[in-house]
Write a protein that holds these residues in place. Sequence first.
Motif, short mmCIF file in Angstrom:
data_model
loop_
_atom_site.label_atom_id
_atom_site.label_comp_id
_atom_site.label_asym_id
_atom_site.label_seq_id
_atom_site.Cartn_x
_atom_site.Cartn_y
_atom_site.Cartn_z
N UNK A 105 0.84 -1.19 0.00
CA UNK A 105 0.00 0.00 0.00
C UNK A 105 0.88 1.24 0.00
N UNK A 106 0.55 2.19 -0.87
CA UNK A 106 1.17 3.51 -0.85
C UNK A 106 0.13 4.50 -0.31
N UNK A 107 0.52 5.28 0.68
CA UNK A 107 -0.39 6.21 1.32
C UNK A 107 0.07 7.64 1.08
N UNK A 108 -0.74 8.40 0.35
CA UNK A 108 -0.42 9.77 -0.03
C UNK A 108 -1.16 10.74 0.89
N UNK A 109 -0.44 11.75 1.39
CA UNK A 109 -1.07 12.82 2.17
C UNK A 109 -0.80 14.16 1.50
N UNK A 110 -1.86 14.90 1.24
CA UNK A 110 -1.76 16.24 0.67
C UNK A 110 -2.51 17.17 1.60
N UNK A 111 -1.82 17.82 2.50
CA UNK A 111 -2.44 18.69 3.49
C UNK A 111 -1.94 20.11 3.24
N UNK A 147 -4.15 18.76 -8.79
CA UNK A 147 -3.18 19.84 -8.66
C UNK A 147 -1.91 19.32 -7.98
N UNK A 148 -1.80 19.45 -6.67
CA UNK A 148 -0.65 18.92 -5.96
C UNK A 148 -0.58 17.40 -6.02
N UNK A 149 -1.76 16.77 -6.08
CA UNK A 149 -1.79 15.31 -6.10
C UNK A 149 -1.05 14.71 -7.28
N UNK A 150 -0.97 15.43 -8.39
CA UNK A 150 -0.28 14.89 -9.57
C UNK A 150 1.17 14.54 -9.26
N UNK A 151 1.83 15.36 -8.46
CA UNK A 151 3.23 15.10 -8.12
C UNK A 151 3.37 13.78 -7.37
N UNK A 152 2.57 13.62 -6.33
CA UNK A 152 2.71 12.43 -5.49
C UNK A 152 2.20 11.17 -6.19
N UNK A 205 -2.25 -6.29 -6.85
CA UNK A 205 -1.26 -6.65 -5.84
C UNK A 205 -1.01 -5.53 -4.85
N UNK A 206 -1.30 -4.31 -5.22
CA UNK A 206 -1.05 -3.16 -4.35
C UNK A 206 -2.26 -2.23 -4.34
N UNK A 207 -2.35 -1.44 -3.27
CA UNK A 207 -3.40 -0.43 -3.14
C UNK A 207 -2.73 0.94 -3.00
N UNK A 208 -3.47 1.98 -3.38
CA UNK A 208 -3.02 3.35 -3.19
C UNK A 208 -4.13 4.11 -2.47
N UNK A 209 -3.77 4.75 -1.36
CA UNK A 209 -4.70 5.56 -0.59
C UNK A 209 -4.24 7.01 -0.72
N UNK A 210 -5.11 7.87 -1.20
CA UNK A 210 -4.78 9.29 -1.39
C UNK A 210 -5.73 10.14 -0.56
N UNK A 211 -5.20 10.86 0.41
CA UNK A 211 -6.06 11.72 1.23
C UNK A 211 -5.57 13.16 1.14
#
Length: 481
Positions: A189-195, A249-254, A298-304
């Motif tokens: 799992x990859x966990x993205x945080x954009x705060x 916007x910022x999410x594209x980078x991560x 095989x993998x998950x991505x969580x973007x918050x």
Amino acid sequence: MNRPTRRNFLKHAAATGIVASTTISGTKSSGQVIGANDRVRVAIAGINGRGKIHMGDLGGIKNVEITHLVDPDSRLFASRSATVERYSGKKPKCVQDIREVLEDPTVDAVTIATPNHWHALMTIWACQAGKDVYVEKPCSHNIVEGRRMVEAAQKYGRIVQHGTQWRSDPKWQAYTTDIRDGKYGKLETASIQIFRPRKSIGIKNPIQPPRELDYDLWTGPAPLNPYRTNLVHYRWHWMWDYGNGEIGNLGSHEIEMVRWAMPASASPKSVVSLGGRYGYEDQADTPNTQLTLYDFGDAKVVCQQRGLHFDKPLKMSIDFHTDEGVIKEGKFYLHGKETGEVIEGAPVSGLPENSARAHLQNFIDCVRSRKSEDLASDVLDGHRTAVMAHLGNISYRLGKEASFRNEPHPLSENQFASDSFEGMKRHLVDTASLNLSNASYRLGPTLPFDATTETFLDNSKANQLLSGTYRSGFELPSFTS
């Protein structure tokens, strides 16, 4: 030969998918290798935000001349032209219409830092006119546009770089390669945080646009909505007609870095997204709080993402969870270990070093060599990254209101997504003083996705959002035979 007018250029390009040979012939960028000492002549389209960064970075690259500045808002011309002149000693030509640049055979390349709804059309037109392109993220406003951009670059043999500058950061290059190669175990799992704090755009009444702004041209392919002062500049990001919210916007980078850390063949099989706009009422469409779960098999991505105006300062980070441990802020924590092993040379946060100039230098190098395979992030990379942002937004936009008293079932099957939902609720209570007992969020459907055809399975409403509608004269060209 008669040079085509902007009107005829537009009609011809839209109708036939090609542009008159007079626009292409004689350009240095028509496919020939440009020598290291030959000057590359560049036009910058969109000169308010990122466009100013383009001026500074291109102005510092040897044998690059900024010949044109393009923006429908002529109020920017004097100050931006002076900026370019300070770098080069030459004053660029300032025009409102990109088609004036595309008709100029001396221009080699265009960099695009316009609102998102213009990215695809400008890129395609430039490819048709024999120009190379650097386009900011997200590369497209919808999924169909992105695929057309890829097709245009291939059909016309153009160099098209996507503006995810992290790709040119050596630390991120090494970091993602090690994760992809399994150095820290198999990625689960990859966990993205954009705060990032985002202020309300308020509520404004329609007024006449300033006379210096060609608002019809600014609108371009989008619906011609009444002009408001909370639209131009920048706040268009939070309106579906022009922008893609923070995930685009910022999410594209991560998202691009997460994709880079996965096998090259990895693609999303389904998506579900939820959230809402909290803390204030305004005229924006996009959520300022959003949680999205992608299933890659095989993998998950969580973007918050969180974007209330009273939030803490910017935080952008990615945690990579493997079957052996967690890779977080430049350290690797084995399961059961509280102390992490420092990863030499790793980025310690989601923010890269200043790689913007290196990214543009990479683009200029490829304009000279004609080797698109050397691009740090080509248009296909950009498209695949934008697809993920669009998928999350499509699920969200098709959502229905749900009570915070009920946990969303699609997220309960993934621990990190479930924990992120609990964190989202705590944040809304602690920071926005939201009473969850009578509050709701928008819960989108789980949408199975076929990455080969780039369509949703058995969901006509979702498939309708794969593309947009285009005003007459600004239609999206098609490259089907």
